[in-house]
Scaffold this active site. Structure first.
Site, PDB file in Angstrom:
ATOM      1  N   GLN A   1       0.833  -1.199   0.000  1.00  0.00           N
ATOM      2  CA  GLN A   1       0.000   0.000   0.000  1.00  0.00           C
ATOM      3  C   GLN A   1       0.872   1.256   0.000  1.00  0.00           C
ATOM      4  O   GLN A   1       1.858   1.318   0.724  1.00  0.00           O
ATOM      5  CB  GLN A   1      -0.905   0.008   1.230  1.00  0.00           C
ATOM      6  CG  GLN A   1      -1.959  -1.077   1.216  1.00  0.00           C
ATOM      7  CD  GLN A   1      -3.061  -0.806   0.222  1.00  0.00           C
ATOM      8  OE1 GLN A   1      -3.255   0.311  -0.251  1.00  0.00           O
ATOM      9  NE2 GLN A   1      -3.794  -1.851  -0.123  1.00  0.00           N
TER      10      GLN A   1
ATOM     11  N   GLU B   1      -0.517 -16.276  -4.373  1.00  0.00           N
ATOM     12  CA  GLU B   1      -0.091 -15.111  -5.158  1.00  0.00           C
ATOM     13  C   GLU B   1       0.549 -15.595  -6.453  1.00  0.00           C
ATOM     14  O   GLU B   1       1.274 -16.590  -6.460  1.00  0.00           O
ATOM     15  CB  GLU B   1       0.915 -14.300  -4.335  1.00  0.00           C
ATOM     16  CG  GLU B   1       1.586 -13.166  -5.058  1.00  0.00           C
ATOM     17  CD  GLU B   1       0.622 -12.103  -5.576  1.00  0.00           C
ATOM     18  OE1 GLU B   1       0.727 -11.751  -6.766  1.00  0.00           O
ATOM     19  OE2 GLU B   1      -0.235 -11.642  -4.811  1.00  0.00           O
TER      20      GLU B   1
ATOM     21  N   CYS C   1     -10.073  -2.266  -3.705  1.00  0.00           N
ATOM     22  CA  CYS C   1      -9.592  -0.907  -3.968  1.00  0.00           C
ATOM     23  C   CYS C   1     -10.476  -0.203  -4.999  1.00  0.00           C
ATOM     24  O   CYS C   1     -10.227   0.953  -5.326  1.00  0.00           O
ATOM     25  CB  CYS C   1      -8.133  -0.916  -4.407  1.00  0.00           C
ATOM     26  SG  CYS C   1      -7.813  -1.872  -5.879  1.00  0.00           S
TER      27      CYS C   1
ATOM     28  N   ASP D   1      -7.837  -9.959  -1.634  1.00  0.00           N
ATOM     29  CA  ASP D   1      -7.486  -8.564  -1.922  1.00  0.00           C
ATOM     30  C   ASP D   1      -7.066  -8.489  -3.389  1.00  0.00           C
ATOM     31  O   ASP D   1      -5.890  -8.349  -3.707  1.00  0.00           O
ATOM     32  CB  ASP D   1      -6.348  -8.127  -0.988  1.00  0.00           C
ATOM     33  CG  ASP D   1      -5.999  -6.653  -1.129  1.00  0.00           C
ATOM     34  OD1 ASP D   1      -6.723  -5.923  -1.831  1.00  0.00           O
ATOM     35  OD2 ASP D   1      -4.988  -6.238  -0.537  1.00  0.00           O
TER      36      ASP D   1
END
Length: 182
Positions: free
Chosen positions: A12, A68, A139, A112
């Site tokens: 972030q 990931e 987001c 996320d």
């Protein structure tokens, strides 16, 4: 906790965002509870932020996999999670990983995804998994809304939705949605 972040790994931009979003994820999980032995997941896990935060809060025995697709971020996650005996970092595209996700009605899944959202394949797999709790960090509220529609139709209820203005004077808003399967 200290995190290794290699060049190109996502973190972030706002210096307080990781803490604020981690606290929101933990609050959502606290409200529902977590089974430490379930097939708990941190999808789009990056360098292991939420997996490590969850392990810090719910105990190092928490079983959790961080998934990931970016190789260097996964290598960072392996190092960042190395002190947690039941945490692992998996290098795989989330779409491919969740395609064979087993049913686990006790699981907590945190995701996320990128600005484009999780998308139909991932959302369908999450519904099929019948996970007890999904915590969706977004987001982009529009992508979140697009992904929420099939999740709500697929048996989940929106338990909470929080928005965070981490980028003042911009149109960017971070959201944390808590979805529970009744």
């Amino acid at each position: 906790r200290t995190f290794r972040l290699s060049p190109g790994a996502f973190w972030q931009v706002h210096k307080g965002a990781a803490e604020v979003l981690s606290q929101a994820v933990i609050a959502a999980i606290n409200a529902v509870g977590i089974d430490r032995n379930a097939n708990n997941l941190d999808l789009y896990g990056g360098v292991g932020l939420f997996a490590s935060t969850m392990s810090a809060k719910f105990g190092s025995q928490l079983r959790i996999s961080s998934v990931e697709s970016f190789k260097q971020a996964t290598e960072d996650a392996k190092l960042n999670l190395s002190d947690l005996p039941n945490a692992k970092a998996v290098l795989a595209p989330v779409e491919r990983f969740v395609a064979t996700l087993p049913v686990d009605r006790k699981a907590t899944i945190v995701l996320d995804p990128p600005r484009s959202g999780a998308g139909a394949k991932v959302v369908s797999a999450l519904i099929r998994s019948e996970a007890k709790h999904i915590v969706y960090v977004a987001c982009d509220p529009v992508a979140l809304a697009r992904d929420l529609k099939p999740l709500l139709a697929g048996g989940y209820r929106l338990a909470s939705l929080r928005a965070f203005d981490l980028f003042p004077h911009t149109h960017h808003v971070e959201c944390v949605a808590s979805l529970v399967r009744d």
